[in-house]
Write a protein that holds these residues in place. Structure first.
Motif, mmCIF file in Angstrom:
data_model
loop_
_atom_site.group_PDB
_atom_site.id
_atom_site.type_symbol
_atom_site.label_atom_id
_atom_site.label_comp_id
_atom_site.label_asym_id
_atom_site.label_seq_id
_atom_site.Cartn_x
_atom_site.Cartn_y
_atom_site.Cartn_z
ATOM 1 N N LEU A 113 0.833 -1.198 0.000
ATOM 2 C CA LEU A 113 0.000 0.000 0.000
ATOM 3 C C LEU A 113 0.869 1.251 0.000
ATOM 4 O O LEU A 113 1.911 1.299 0.671
ATOM 5 N N GLN A 114 0.429 2.244 -0.732
ATOM 6 C CA GLN A 114 1.128 3.529 -0.805
ATOM 7 C C GLN A 114 0.279 4.601 -0.137
ATOM 8 O O GLN A 114 -0.892 4.784 -0.488
ATOM 9 N N LYS A 115 0.872 5.312 0.804
ATOM 10 C CA LYS A 115 0.185 6.407 1.489
ATOM 11 C C LYS A 115 0.804 7.726 1.059
ATOM 12 O O LYS A 115 2.005 7.947 1.213
ATOM 13 N N ASP A 116 -0.035 8.606 0.495
ATOM 14 C CA ASP A 116 0.401 9.933 0.092
ATOM 15 C C ASP A 116 0.099 10.913 1.214
ATOM 16 O O ASP A 116 -1.058 11.064 1.624
ATOM 17 N N ILE A 117 1.143 11.582 1.695
ATOM 18 C CA ILE A 117 1.022 12.478 2.837
ATOM 19 C C ILE A 117 1.194 13.915 2.364
ATOM 20 O O ILE A 117 2.250 14.283 1.836
ATOM 21 N N CYS A 118 0.177 14.707 2.528
ATOM 22 C CA CYS A 118 0.213 16.101 2.087
ATOM 23 C C CYS A 118 1.125 16.908 3.005
ATOM 24 O O CYS A 118 1.039 16.819 4.228
ATOM 25 N N ASN A 119 2.012 17.713 2.413
ATOM 26 C CA ASN A 119 2.828 18.624 3.215
ATOM 27 C C ASN A 119 2.497 20.087 2.939
ATOM 28 O O ASN A 119 3.277 20.986 3.232
ATOM 29 N N PHE A 120 1.309 20.304 2.333
ATOM 30 C CA PHE A 120 0.756 21.637 2.121
ATOM 31 C C PHE A 120 1.678 22.522 1.285
ATOM 32 O O PHE A 120 1.848 23.706 1.532
ATOM 33 N N SER A 121 2.285 21.906 0.271
ATOM 34 C CA SER A 121 3.038 22.649 -0.734
ATOM 35 C C SER A 121 2.651 22.061 -2.076
ATOM 36 O O SER A 121 1.567 21.511 -2.227
ATOM 37 N N ASN A 122 3.521 22.176 -3.054
ATOM 38 C CA ASN A 122 3.228 21.590 -4.355
ATOM 39 C C ASN A 122 3.621 20.122 -4.433
ATOM 40 O O ASN A 122 3.651 19.545 -5.516
ATOM 41 N N SER A 123 3.960 19.542 -3.313
ATOM 42 C CA SER A 123 4.406 18.160 -3.327
ATOM 43 C C SER A 123 3.922 17.449 -2.076
ATOM 44 O O SER A 123 3.258 18.032 -1.218
ATOM 45 N N GLY A 124 4.271 16.182 -1.960
ATOM 46 C CA GLY A 124 3.898 15.400 -0.796
ATOM 47 C C GLY A 124 4.958 14.353 -0.517
ATOM 48 O O GLY A 124 5.940 14.223 -1.253
ATOM 49 N N ASP A 125 4.771 13.595 0.531
ATOM 50 C CA ASP A 125 5.672 12.505 0.876
ATOM 51 C C ASP A 125 4.937 11.180 0.702
ATOM 52 O O ASP A 125 3.705 11.129 0.718
ATOM 53 N N ILE A 126 5.712 10.108 0.559
ATOM 54 C CA ILE A 126 5.143 8.786 0.370
ATOM 55 C C ILE A 126 5.745 7.823 1.390
ATOM 56 O O ILE A 126 6.969 7.799 1.576
ATOM 57 N N VAL A 127 4.885 7.043 2.014
ATOM 58 C CA VAL A 127 5.339 5.916 2.821
ATOM 59 C C VAL A 127 4.572 4.682 2.351
ATOM 60 O O VAL A 127 3.514 4.786 1.725
ATOM 61 N N PHE A 128 5.120 3.507 2.669
ATOM 62 C CA PHE A 128 4.535 2.254 2.194
ATOM 63 C C PHE A 128 4.262 1.313 3.365
ATOM 64 O O PHE A 128 4.912 1.372 4.411
ATOM 65 N N TYR A 129 3.283 0.444 3.150
ATOM 66 C CA TYR A 129 2.957 -0.622 4.088
ATOM 67 C C TYR A 129 2.784 -1.914 3.288
ATOM 68 O O TYR A 129 2.540 -1.878 2.080
ATOM 69 N N LYS A 130 2.895 -3.048 3.993
ATOM 70 C CA LYS A 130 2.506 -4.309 3.373
ATOM 71 C C LYS A 130 1.394 -4.921 4.209
ATOM 72 O O LYS A 130 1.386 -4.813 5.440
ATOM 73 N N TYR A 131 0.455 -5.543 3.506
ATOM 74 C CA TYR A 131 -0.742 -6.074 4.159
ATOM 75 C C TYR A 131 -0.957 -7.496 3.668
ATOM 76 O O TYR A 131 -1.049 -7.746 2.461
ATOM 77 N N ASP A 132 -1.028 -8.450 4.609
ATOM 78 C CA ASP A 132 -1.237 -9.848 4.270
ATOM 79 C C ASP A 132 -2.734 -10.094 4.082
ATOM 80 O O ASP A 132 -3.515 -9.983 5.021
ATOM 81 N N LEU A 133 -3.123 -10.413 2.855
ATOM 82 C CA LEU A 133 -4.541 -10.588 2.549
ATOM 83 C C LEU A 133 -5.137 -11.817 3.225
ATOM 84 O O LEU A 133 -6.347 -11.887 3.435
ATOM 85 N N ASP A 134 -4.301 -12.788 3.589
ATOM 86 C CA ASP A 134 -4.795 -14.004 4.226
ATOM 87 C C ASP A 134 -4.972 -13.840 5.735
ATOM 88 O O ASP A 134 -5.949 -14.328 6.309
ATOM 89 N N THR A 135 -4.037 -13.156 6.384
ATOM 90 C CA THR A 135 -4.064 -13.042 7.850
ATOM 91 C C THR A 135 -4.589 -11.708 8.345
ATOM 92 O O THR A 135 -4.963 -11.585 9.511
#
Length: 429
Positions: A113-135
């Motif tokens: 999963l990709q999370k887009d984090i607004c920094n209230f400028s013309n750009s943003g930051d990105i962080v990632f997660y992994k999610y197990d669909l079975d568990t």
């Protein structure tokens, strides 16, 4: 490409990249030809140097035209709901006005999963997660990508050698290349380079299970003296980066498109307006494997309906998956496309409208039996997702309102995040 707000943007952006070239067939003269500039140069040379007669504009296609019937009856998603998924656990309610979550990549029951984090400028930051669909268990991916403006985003990446590769443009006018390590659960910047303001977005494609390429376009001219485009295809392997194609052409004459998959390089070309486009398939040593004329594409390019004098339809992309090659023509200044889907093995072609290929971002050889394509339907103002198997059969998978969600696939299932309902679905193929 996944269906989300980036679709109209990408259609507009690709409009200036448009192109193709028609050339007559050639015999391979060097079994180990260098790929740097030589592939496209050799492809533009006719083997019949003595012919002075103009080519007959009517070309007999070697592809049989077939037309699939697309059912608009879609199955219910009730049994496909992932009950353990909690959107608010990734994006707290207080942040949902500005931050967002979307699927990035799917492999072996693990959804990234990709999370887009607004920094209230013309750009943003990105962080990632992994999610197990079975568990239903999730984990953070260590690392953060900062000040991104425009980029591949979800669906425009490549999986090779245990890593997911992609690129984005930063607020600092740089192109940032990064990799998400699926074994170490980290994301890191590989390199940065200046953005010259005219270079196209980087498109990243898997070549095989170990290698990937980046394809981009630069402009070495201007509107006064003439536009002078150069295509770059860079292969990344264990030995480093190697530019295997450097193809320069003029916007008003020769036009090209490239893609790769399963150790093959696909070159779409058109020598000038009114000439039948060609598709050539090479191995990565420069050997010509297959060559086709594509007369089905020419009427789409030449259709002037609704166009002003200075407008023209343009081939925006080609995409190769399994035995298929999808050629997409964007209708000028309209959120609309027309496509020809070629089956290079069975020698069939079908005409499609408002069609988009949903890449699994992994090597798609003949063993991958399911391919996801989506269609925008004007009548219902919605997107329909279909599974295309290797026999050419389209099976409806899901219907989605425009800009209402995100879709990723791995060739075995489709994961759909409904952002309005904040619900996650997994649909087996």
């Amino acid at each position: 490409m996944k269906l989300h707000t980036a679709i109209p943007v990408l259609l507009v952006l690709t409009a200036f990249l448009c192109a193709c070239q028609k050339t007559s067939s050639q015999n391979e003269t060097d079994s180990k030809a260098e790929l740097v500039t030589s592939i496209a140069t050799a492809a533009s040379t006719s083997t019949d140097s003595t012919s002075t007669e103009p080519m007959d504009p009517v070309v007999q296609s070697e592809f049989k035209l077939v037309q699939p019937q697309l059912s608009t009856v879609f199955p219910s998603l009730q049994e496909d709901l992932i009950h353990d998924f909690q959107y608010d656990a990734f994006v707290p309610l207080k942040d949902q006005q500005y931050d967002s979550l979307s699927p990035f990549f799917l492999k072996d029951n693990i959804l990234y999963l990709q999370k887009d984090i607004c920094n209230f400028s013309n750009s943003g930051d990105i962080v990632f997660y992994k999610y197990d669909l079975d568990t239903g268990k999730s984990a953070d991916i260590e690392g953060r990508l900062e000040q991104w403006q425009y980029g591949a985003g979800e669906g425009e990446c490549a999986y090779a050698d245990g890593r997911i590769y992609a690129s984005f443009d930063s607020e600092a006018q740089e192109k940032v290349h990064y990799a998400l390590d699926t074994e170490q659960d980290t994301v890191e910047v590989i390199k940065k380079e200046p953005n010259d303001g005219v270079t196209s977005f980087y498109s990243t494609y898997p070549v095989n299970d170990k290698e990937h390429v980046e394809i981009y376009l630069t402009n070495n001219g201007d509107h006064v003296n003439g536009l002078r485009y150069t295509y770059h295809v860079v292969l990344f392997s264990e030995t480093g980066a190697q530019e295997i194609v450097t193809q320069e052409y003029y916007s008003k004459n020769e036009k090209f498109r490239y893609t790769v998959n399963d150790n093959k390089l696909y070159e779409y070309s058109q020598s000038e307006k009114g000439k039948v486009p060609c598709l050539r398939v090479y191995d990565l040593n420069g050997n010509l494997l297959e060559s086709y004329e594509l007369p089905e594409v020419l009427p789409l390019l030449e259709n002037r309906e609704g166009l002003e004098e200075d407008m023209e339809n343009r081939t925006s992309s080609i995409e190769a998956f399994g035995d298929y090659c999808l050629v997409t023509v964007d209708i000028c200044y309209a959120m609309h496309n027309k496509c020809v889907l070629y089956n290079l093995k069975d020698k069939t072609a079908c005409m499609l409208e408002n069609c988009f290929y949903q890449s699994p971002n992994i090597n798609v050889d003949s063993t991958v039996k399911n391919h996801i394509l989506s269609f925008y339907f004007d009548q219902t103002d919605s997107y329909g997702f279909y599974n295309l198997n290797n026999a050419g059969l389209f099976t409806p998978v899901l219907e989605m309102p425009p800009f209402d969600g995100y879709v990723v696939t791995d060739g075995a299932s489709v994961v759909y995040l409904n952002k309005a309902e904040k619900k996650l679905y997994r649909i087996g193929l």
